[in-house]
Write an enzyme that holds these catalytic residues in place. Structure first.
Site, short mmCIF file in Angstrom:
data_model
loop_
_atom_site.label_atom_id
_atom_site.label_comp_id
_atom_site.label_asym_id
_atom_site.label_seq_id
_atom_site.Cartn_x
_atom_site.Cartn_y
_atom_site.Cartn_z
N ASP A 87 0.84 -1.24 0.00
CA ASP A 87 -0.08 -0.08 0.02
C ASP A 87 0.97 1.13 -0.20
OD1 ASP A 87 -2.54 1.69 0.45
OD2 ASP A 87 -1.65 1.93 2.51
N ASP A 116 -0.24 5.29 0.60
CA ASP A 116 -0.57 6.39 1.55
C ASP A 116 -0.75 5.65 2.89
OD1 ASP A 116 -0.98 8.84 -0.17
OD2 ASP A 116 -1.97 7.33 -1.14
N ASP A 175 -2.11 -0.19 6.09
CA ASP A 175 -2.17 0.53 7.31
C ASP A 175 -3.82 0.66 7.64
OD1 ASP A 175 -2.80 3.88 6.80
OD2 ASP A 175 -2.43 2.68 5.10
#
Length: 263
Positions: free
Chosen positions: A15, A17, A194
């Site tokens: 991932d 961001d 996240d």
């Protein structure tokens, strides 16, 4: 905890961001240093091409963000897929949201004081800085608009963003598609994410007997291993690059993962 220490090549699904990059007040305001661009290129080479970015951003946006690096990628939460860095992205046949839904989303975003409406073409992101109760009210209003005007669309909650996207695709579908073909087929995937938007990716990683690394507090406990912040992701990925470049065996790769991340 699932163990990555088995005798097959390791593949990486990252991932962006909140995992590689710290969040900014606007999607275009994130800072990408040259060392991160270099690290991605090094990881691509050291892994034998078994590196994929998996993002809610479009693949075109990823290319602009990390230029000149251009790699395998899953974009728009699975609506886009690029299997070869030199190829054009495959795009889902899903049509953009109908105009009536688009107008309803804009009206609800304005009424609930969202900060930005990001039109991604095949999806829409509504960014906000709302406290939890206000965010939930906005989310309900957006989902009600989807249910009434385009039931095949849904609202996906992320960190200070609500993504309006087709129900039919997820980051996990993108991971499954890559794992079905060479060069990823037969590898042991390791995913870094996240946010709740990454949980579908983690489920796919586990279907392929891989390891999920949760970054930060949003999904603490959802991964097999845990890191506290994007900076720790960068440090661990640099160590993985060095180990892969040195031809480390699976046991050493597993030790590298566990040396930085905790269960």
């Amino acid at each position: 905890m699932r163990s990555p220490t088995i005798a097959r090549p390791i593949s990486l699904f990252l991932d962006v961001d909140g995992t590689l990059l710290e969040f900014a007040s606007h999607p275009d305001a994130v800072v990408v240093g040259p060392s991160l661009v270099e690290l991605l290129g090094d990881l691509h080479r050291a892994s034998g091409g078994l590196l994929a970015l998996v993002s809610g951003r479009s693949i075109d946006a990823l290319d602009r963000l990390f230029a000149p690096f251009r790699g395998v990628a899953v974009g728009l939460h699975g609506l886009e897929l690029r299997r070869d860095p030199d190829a054009s992205p495959e795009r889902s046949r899903t049509t953009p949201p109908p105009e009536a839904l688009r107008r309803a989303l804009e009206l609800n975003a304005a009424a609930h004081r969202a900060t930005l409406i990001e039109d991604k073409g095949a999806a829409i992101a509504i960014h906000h800085r709302l406290p939890a109760p206000a965010m939930q009210a906005l989310r309900r209003a957006l989902q009600q608009a989807c249910d009434a005007l385009a039931p095949q669309w849904t609202v996906l909650r992320g960190r200070q963003v609500l993504e309006i996207k087709p129900r039919s695709t997820t980051k996990g579908h993108g991971v499954d598609a890559l794992m079905a073909d060479a060069p990823f087929r037969g590898s042991v995937p390791v995913a870094f994410g996240d946010d709740v938007t990454d949980l579908d990716m983690f489920e796919a990683i586990h279907r392929h007997a891989g390891t999920a690394v949760a970054v930060g507090p949003r999904i603490a406990g959802s991964g097999d291993l845990q890191l506290d912040a994007p900076g720790e992701s960068i440090v661990l990925l640099a160590e993985l690059r060095d180990a892969l470049a040195a031809g480390a065996d699976a046991a050493r790769i597993g030790r590298v993962l566990r040396s930085r991340a905790h269960a």
